[in-house]
Design an enzyme around this catalytic site. Sequence first.
Site, PDB file in Angstrom:
ATOM      1  N   GLU A  34      51.073 -62.756  40.192  1.00  0.00           N
ATOM      2  CA  GLU A  34      50.848 -61.916  38.951  1.00  0.00           C
ATOM      3  C   GLU A  34      50.741 -63.118  37.651  1.00  0.00           C
ATOM      4  O   GLU A  34      51.521 -63.973  37.692  1.00  0.00           O
ATOM      5  CB  GLU A  34      52.044 -61.023  38.633  1.00  0.00           C
ATOM      6  CG  GLU A  34      51.542 -60.441  37.301  1.00  0.00           C
ATOM      7  CD  GLU A  34      53.112 -59.586  36.827  1.00  0.00           C
ATOM      8  OE1 GLU A  34      53.892 -59.427  37.707  1.00  0.00           O
ATOM      9  OE2 GLU A  34      52.958 -59.037  35.842  1.00  0.00           O
ATOM     10  N   ARG A 260      61.051 -65.410  51.994  1.00  0.00           N
ATOM     11  CA  ARG A 260      60.844 -66.142  50.790  1.00  0.00           C
ATOM     12  C   ARG A 260      61.425 -67.565  50.926  1.00  0.00           C
ATOM     13  O   ARG A 260      62.142 -67.998  51.599  1.00  0.00           O
ATOM     14  CB  ARG A 260      61.671 -65.844  49.307  1.00  0.00           C
ATOM     15  CG  ARG A 260      61.071 -64.562  48.877  1.00  0.00           C
ATOM     16  CD  ARG A 260      62.045 -64.289  47.682  1.00  0.00           C
ATOM     17  NE  ARG A 260      61.523 -65.049  46.385  1.00  0.00           N
ATOM     18  CZ  ARG A 260      60.723 -64.245  45.795  1.00  0.00           C
ATOM     19  NH1 ARG A 260      60.210 -62.936  45.826  1.00  0.00           N
ATOM     20  NH2 ARG A 260      60.067 -64.867  44.457  1.00  0.00           N
ATOM     21  N   LYS A 270      61.037 -66.376  37.048  1.00  0.00           N
ATOM     22  CA  LYS A 270      60.158 -66.912  35.811  1.00  0.00           C
ATOM     23  C   LYS A 270      60.653 -66.670  34.484  1.00  0.00           C
ATOM     24  O   LYS A 270      60.437 -67.185  33.449  1.00  0.00           O
ATOM     25  CB  LYS A 270      58.738 -65.798  35.890  1.00  0.00           C
ATOM     26  CG  LYS A 270      57.692 -66.374  36.914  1.00  0.00           C
ATOM     27  CD  LYS A 270      56.622 -65.472  36.943  1.00  0.00           C
ATOM     28  CE  LYS A 270      55.832 -65.690  38.131  1.00  0.00           C
ATOM     29  NZ  LYS A 270      55.163 -64.440  38.737  1.00  0.00           N
TER      30      LYS A 270
HETATM   31  P1  ATP Z   1      58.993 -64.497  40.791  1.00  0.00           P
HETATM   32  O1  ATP Z   1      59.619 -63.404  41.247  1.00  0.00           O
HETATM   33  O2  ATP Z   1      59.660 -65.767  41.229  1.00  0.00           O
HETATM   34  O3  ATP Z   1      58.500 -64.647  39.367  1.00  0.00           O
HETATM   35  P2  ATP Z   1      56.734 -63.258  41.983  1.00  0.00           P
HETATM   36  O4  ATP Z   1      57.055 -62.750  43.550  1.00  0.00           O
HETATM   37  O5  ATP Z   1      56.868 -62.100  41.111  1.00  0.00           O
HETATM   38  O6  ATP Z   1      57.728 -64.353  41.710  1.00  0.00           O
HETATM   39  P3  ATP Z   1      54.086 -63.251  42.277  1.00  0.00           P
HETATM   40  O7  ATP Z   1      52.963 -63.880  41.300  1.00  0.00           O
HETATM   41  O8  ATP Z   1      54.031 -61.885  42.204  1.00  0.00           O
HETATM   42  O9  ATP Z   1      55.452 -63.692  41.932  1.00  0.00           O
HETATM   43  O10 ATP Z   1      53.835 -64.034  43.611  1.00  0.00           O
HETATM   44  C1  ATP Z   1      52.485 -63.972  44.204  1.00  0.00           C
HETATM   45  C2  ATP Z   1      52.833 -64.358  45.912  1.00  0.00           C
HETATM   46  O11 ATP Z   1      53.550 -65.269  46.002  1.00  0.00           O
HETATM   47  C3  ATP Z   1      53.428 -62.937  46.432  1.00  0.00           C
HETATM   48  O12 ATP Z   1      52.877 -62.521  47.533  1.00  0.00           O
HETATM   49  C4  ATP Z   1      54.785 -63.335  46.543  1.00  0.00           C
HETATM   50  O13 ATP Z   1      55.500 -62.774  47.724  1.00  0.00           O
HETATM   51  C5  ATP Z   1      54.679 -64.804  46.982  1.00  0.00           C
HETATM   52  N1  ATP Z   1      55.995 -65.614  46.628  1.00  0.00           N
HETATM   53  C6  ATP Z   1      56.402 -65.607  45.446  1.00  0.00           C
HETATM   54  N2  ATP Z   1      57.682 -66.306  45.436  1.00  0.00           N
HETATM   55  C7  ATP Z   1      57.805 -66.712  46.759  1.00  0.00           C
HETATM   56  C8  ATP Z   1      58.677 -67.782  47.531  1.00  0.00           C
HETATM   57  N3  ATP Z   1      59.671 -68.431  46.827  1.00  0.00           N
HETATM   58  N4  ATP Z   1      58.386 -68.128  48.925  1.00  0.00           N
HETATM   59  C9  ATP Z   1      57.194 -67.430  49.340  1.00  0.00           C
HETATM   60  N5  ATP Z   1      56.402 -66.634  48.705  1.00  0.00           N
HETATM   61  C10 ATP Z   1      56.622 -66.456  47.407  1.00  0.00           C
HETATM   62 MG    MG Z   2      56.024 -60.219  41.732  1.00  0.00          MG
END
Ligand code: ATP
Ligand code: MG
Length: 555
Positions: A34, A260, A270
Site C-alpha cells: 500500500e 512476518r 508505519k
Molecule cells: P505495516 O503494517 O508494517 O505498515 P503492511 O503490511 O501494512 O505493513 P503493506 O504495504 O500492506 O504493508 O505490505 C505489502 C506486502 O508486504 C504485504 O503482502 C505484506 O504482507 C508484506 N509484508 C509487510 N510487512 C512484512 C514483514 N514484516 N514480513 C514479511 N512480509 C511483510
Molecule cells: Mg497492509
Amino acid sequence: MDDNNAPKNFIRQIIDEDLASAKHQSVVTRFPPEPNGYLHIGHAKSIALNFGIANDYQGKCNLRFDDTNPSKESVEFVNAIKRDIEWLGFEWDELRFASDYFDQLYGFAVELVEKDLAYVCDLNAEETRAYRGTLKEPGKNSPYRERSVEENLALLEQMRNGEFKDGSRVLRAKIDMASPNINMRDPIIYRIRKGLVHHQTGDSWCLYPMYDFTHPISDALEGITHSLCTLEFEDHRPFYDWLLDNITIDAHPQQIEFSRGNLQYTITSKRKLLELIEGGYVSGWDDPRMPTIAGARKRGYTPSSLIEFWKRAGITKVDNSIEMASLEAVIREEMEHTALRRMAVLDPLKVTLTTYPEDKTEILTAANHPKDESLGTREIPFTRELMIDRADFLEVKPNKHFKRLVTGGEVRLRNSYVIKCDEVVKDADGNIIELMCSHDENTLGKNPEGRKVKGVIHWVSATAGARAVVNVYDRLFNHPAPGSDKNVADWKDHINTESLIVRDQAYIEPSLLDAVENPRYQFEREGYFYRDPDEEGVVFNRIVSLRDSWAKLNQ
Ligand code: ATP
Ligand code: MG
C-alpha cells in the site's frame, strides 16, 4: 525449474506440486504494497520471496499498489517503493494499481447484489460493531439485510453518485452472521469516502472498495497463481475464496500465508515511523537509522546483504523475532571480504614529529585488503604533522593492557614508523592539544632493534590528508522490543540517545576521495563506512561497527 541455490520452503513445495500436477503451467506472483509509507526491512522478505520465486521458476511477478485508501496514500510513496524494489535488484513484470480495477470491482459488487449476495446497510460504525458479535457470541442480522435486490441496486448507484454522506451507508457481503470466523459475518466491501483526491483516479470516485474485496479480485484479474501474504491474513482466506467462488471470474489464485519477518531493536509500524519523523527524532524516511529500505541504502547496507539475511531467516509459518545482531553479522561478513581498508581519524589529536623534516612528504604504499592481493594497493602520504585519535593517547599508562601511546612510550603507526611521545602540549585550560613526538627512521616495515613495540594505532597526515564528516550511527532503540516494557510510559522512551554521533572534524586518507565501484570501506579499528553519494561534501556513514558491542551489554 527451481534454482538449486534457493532454500526449499513449504511454499516452493506447493508450487512444485502444482506444476507437477499441471494445475498451473507457470507461476505468477505479486508484491502488493500500500503506498502509504516507505518500505521497511520486513517488506524485503516479501519482495525477496515473491520476486525470487518468479525468477527461479521463470515465472512473473507484478508490482501492484494496493491503493484503496486514498487518505494516506501518495505518489511520493509510489515512487519511493519503486526505487527501493529496483535497488534491491528486482524487476516487476507488470506495474498495476488496484485502482486500475475500480470499474471492474464495482461491476463485481453489482453482480453480488444481483445475486442477493450483498446489501446496502445503514447501520453506523458503532451499531455495526455491536451487531457483529464477539469471538464467543454469534452476531445478529442487520435490519437492512433483507432489502430487495432492486432497492439495493438503486441505493448502490446513489452511493456511487455521491448522494449520501460518509459513513451513512456501506455495502456488505451477505454471508453468515453466525460464522465462527468474524470476517465472514457480512463483511463491509464498499464505503463512502467523499471529497478525497485519489493519487491515480482523482475525484472520479467517492465510493471505495475495501482491501478484502479488492485483493482477491485483483489477484484473479492478473492471473496470479500463488498469492503469498503474511499470517494475519489466514482468517481472511475464507472470504478470499468465498468471493472468487461467487463472482464470474476465471481464475482462482491460491492464498498462502507465511510468517512476518520481525527484527528486534526496531519498529516497523508505519504510524510509529511517521511519529519518529514528525517528532524530529530522525531526519526522514531515509534516515540511516530508520528500519526502511531507503534508510538501509543510505546507511550503506548492500541489497545482497538484505536478501541474504532473509534467506537465512527462511520462510515458515512460525512467528519469530530475529536479533538485530544477525542482520549486522551478514553485512559484516560481506564487508570483511569486499571492503577496502583505509585509515580515518574520527576524533583527531595533532602529533608533530620533531625528528621529521618540515617540507618532506613520503608516499607509503599499503595493501587495500590484508587477505586479498587482487584488491591492489593504495598510496598514503606521510608528513611531519599527523593526526591520531584522541582515544589512542593517555598521559599515564592506566594498566598493562593499554598498548596505545602514553607519555614517554612508543607505538607503531600503522603501515609506517614507530614513534615515541616526548612531550604533551596543553592549552590554558589543561586540555591536551598536541603531542610532540620523535620517529625511529629504521622502523619502516621493520621491527625496532633491541626492543618490542606492541601497540599499533592508525593515523592520517594533518597536511596531506583529506577532511570529512563521519556519521557514527548505532541502533535507534536500546530495547529489543521497544514499547513492550511495562515500566516505560512510551515506546519512544526506548530511543537510544547515542544513535548518532557526528564527527565533523575527521581526517581521512586522501585516496578515500577516489571514485571506486564499491564505496564501502573498513576504517581500520573503527568499523565499516559508506561514502554517502547524496550528501554534499565528503560524508561517510557508519554501516556497522567491527564487532557486536551490544552482545556484551546484554549479558
Ligand atoms: P505495516 O503494517 O508494517 O505498515 P503492511 O503490511 O501494512 O505493513 P503493506 O504495504 O500492506 O504493508 O505490505 C505489502 C506486502 O508486504 C504485504 O503482502 C505484506 O504482507 C508484506 N509484508 C509487510 N510487512 C512484512 C514483514 N514484516 N514480513 C514479511 N512480509 C511483510
Ligand atoms: Mg497492509
